[in-house]
Design an enzyme around this catalytic site. Structure first.
Site, PDB file in Angstrom:
ATOM      1  N   PHE A  39     -12.725  -2.756  -9.266  1.00 42.78           N
ATOM      2  CA  PHE A  39     -13.566  -2.986  -8.085  1.00 42.78           C
ATOM      3  C   PHE A  39     -12.664  -3.210  -6.885  1.00 42.78           C
ATOM      4  O   PHE A  39     -11.771  -4.048  -6.932  1.00 42.78           O
ATOM      5  CB  PHE A  39     -14.477  -4.196  -8.289  1.00 42.78           C
ATOM      6  CG  PHE A  39     -15.415  -4.414  -7.126  1.00 42.78           C
ATOM      7  CD1 PHE A  39     -16.551  -3.638  -6.979  1.00 42.78           C
ATOM      8  CD2 PHE A  39     -15.132  -5.367  -6.154  1.00 42.78           C
ATOM      9  CE1 PHE A  39     -17.398  -3.805  -5.887  1.00 42.78           C
ATOM     10  CE2 PHE A  39     -15.974  -5.544  -5.058  1.00 42.78           C
ATOM     11  CZ  PHE A  39     -17.115  -4.765  -4.935  1.00 42.78           C
TER      12      PHE A  39
ATOM     13  N   ASP B 139      -4.300  -4.784  -5.679  1.00 46.74           N
ATOM     14  CA  ASP B 139      -5.484  -5.408  -5.088  1.00 46.74           C
ATOM     15  C   ASP B 139      -5.564  -6.831  -5.625  1.00 46.74           C
ATOM     16  O   ASP B 139      -5.961  -7.061  -6.767  1.00 46.74           O
ATOM     17  CB  ASP B 139      -6.740  -4.607  -5.454  1.00 46.74           C
ATOM     18  CG  ASP B 139      -8.015  -5.249  -4.899  1.00 46.74           C
ATOM     19  OD1 ASP B 139      -7.957  -6.413  -4.438  1.00 46.74           O
ATOM     20  OD2 ASP B 139      -9.062  -4.582  -4.936  1.00 46.74           O
TER      21      ASP B 139
ATOM     22  N   LYS C 254     -10.886 -13.104  -0.057  1.00 47.81           N
ATOM     23  CA  LYS C 254     -11.509 -14.187  -0.820  1.00 47.81           C
ATOM     24  C   LYS C 254     -10.839 -15.563  -0.592  1.00 47.81           C
ATOM     25  O   LYS C 254     -11.088 -16.171   0.428  1.00 47.81           O
ATOM     26  CB  LYS C 254     -11.562 -13.806  -2.298  1.00 47.81           C
ATOM     27  CG  LYS C 254     -12.551 -12.649  -2.543  1.00 47.81           C
ATOM     28  CD  LYS C 254     -13.093 -12.586  -3.947  1.00 47.81           C
ATOM     29  CE  LYS C 254     -14.289 -11.661  -4.020  1.00 47.81           C
ATOM     30  NZ  LYS C 254     -14.033 -10.355  -4.607  1.00 47.81           N
TER      31      LYS C 254
END
Ligand SMILES: *Cc1c(COP(=O)(O)O)cnc(C)c1O
Length: 404
Positions: free
Chosen positions: A138, A223, A252
């Site tokens: 993702f 990532d 995040k």
């Protein structure tokens, strides 16, 4: 003015792309939340690995207030002191030489992918355009990032997808060898798959990707939107492996709840991002940068990072104790405070059934796919909250077992 918003308002006024739980939290402090009725919850969800210092941590609140009274936003026509301080802090603490600031993980990955393509055009030619990523990965919700992501349900149904993207199997180097070549521009990988089910990359796999990139003059992009900023027990997960990417993306936990993203890169690559090639109105916003700097400086300390590793052990012990009694999990895995418990065969696909039961017991948790219960709490969650949260989780699991 006297209208109290309700869950029905969600269905009335908001686009139907989410399906939020019925309760509406209104206040948070540390690892506790309270809803509209004043019911209290322990937070093992951490806003999906975002609230790295819990809710309303005084250091972040102070940074927000201090900057909020000074300067919020300028646009990139000017630079600003908090953005410069944040970029310097990230460069000094990582492999990177340069930082691009933006406002989310998807945007950081979009920047990384565009930069990789531009670097390839600048240094090797148009033919070097293949991006390899992994099934179940993702990388965000922009059209480029959903296409690079390995979950077709997020990229299908929107017309033609961007080209030049190939997918291999995670932790399977052989499947990458079949796709890699001199036309490979970059390999994008999460050092531990988050949304894909909390699957840590193996040392050999990630090292193998590094070697393949070196062999074929391709860029390795980590990532670390979910694994970054202390989540893994190191500032970034690549440090656990001793494998250095060329580009790394972060978001995040970086803002502890304030929207911010960052793309970090080595100089020889970053220099392709010349004036005009990319940008973002809010990227490097002074308010966001001030909060993120406070978060990074607090998290990247031996006390906090050691604490993450210690809490990881506590989470694991509690989950194993629950599992010895109830046998609901097949495997407990993860790094630092990003932990997944895969459901056993008898409870296959039922991780999501735990969430509403946990809420009734006063605990917020997460899933990662249908089969994995996920926890991504505050990096400084008090040990008493871990114990109490686990007692509540056990009650939820007892109810799941009783209903089976
Ligand atoms: C959450 C996530 C993203 C997307 O971040 P947004 O801030 O939602 O755009 C990208 N990559 C990974 C690994 C993530 O976990």
């Amino acid at each position: 003015m006297s209208h109290t918003p309700s869950r029905q308002d969600y269905d009335h006024y908001m686009t139907p792309n989410y399906s939020p739980q019925q309760v509406i939290p209104v206040r948070g402090e540390g690892s506790r939340l309270w809803d509209q009725q004043g019911r209290e919850y322990i937070d093992f969800a951490g806003g999906i690995a975002v609230n790295s210092l819990g809710h309303c941590h005084p250091v972040l609140v102070n940074a927000l207030k201090a900057q909020g009274e000074k300067l919020w936003h300028l646009s990139n026509v000017f630079t600003n002191e908090p953005a410069l301080n944040l970029a310097k802090a990230l460069v000094e603490r990582t492999f990177a030489d340069k930082v691009f600031l933006c406002s989310s993980g998807g945007e950081a990955n979009e920047a990384a992918l565009k930069l990789a393509r531009r670097w390839a055009v600048d240094n090797h030619g148009e033919h070097k355009d293949k991006i390899i990523s992994f099934y179940q990965s993702f990388h965000g919700r922009t059209f480029f990032t959903v296409s690079v992501g390995g979950q077709p349900k997020y990229s299908q149904g929107f017309g033609p997808v961007p080209g030049g993207i190939l997918h291999a199997d995670y932790n399977d180097l052989e499947s990458v060898r079949k796709l890699v070549g001199d036309d490979t521009c970059a390999i994008m990988v999460e050092p531990m798959q988050g949304e894909g089910g909390i699957v840590p990359g193996t040392q050999e796999f990630l090292q193998g990707l590094r070697d393949l990139c070196d062999e074929h003059n391709a860029l390795l992009i980590f990532d670390e939107v979910q694994t970054g900023v202390g989540r893994s027990g190191e500032l970034y997960a690549y440090k656990n492996y001793g494998i250095t990417p060329d580009i790394l993306t972060s978001a995040k936990s970086l803002g502890g709840g304030f929207p911010i993203g960052a793309m970090l890169a080595i100089d020889s690559v970053a220099k392709s991002l010349v004036v005009g090639t990319h940008g973002s109105t809010y990227g490097g916003n002074a308010l966001a940068s001030a909060v993120a700097l406070a978060a990074v400086e607090l998290i990247d300390t031996p006390e906090v990072l050691e604490g993450v590793k210690h809490r990881h052990d506590l989470f694991r012990e509690h989950l194993e104790t629950i599992n010895r009694k109830h046998g609901v999990f097949k495997e407990i895995r993860g790094m630092g405070l990003l932990i997944g418990a895969q459901m056993s065969d008898a409870y296959e696909g039922r991780a999501k059934d735990i969430l509403p039961l946990a809420i009734e017991e006063g605990l917020m948790a997460l899933i990662a796919g249908p089969n994995v219960l996920r926890m991504a709490p505050s990096l400084v969650i008090p040990e008493a909250d871990i114990a109490e949260g686990m007692a509540r989780l056990e009650r939820a699991i007892e109810r799941l077992v009783a209903s089976a």
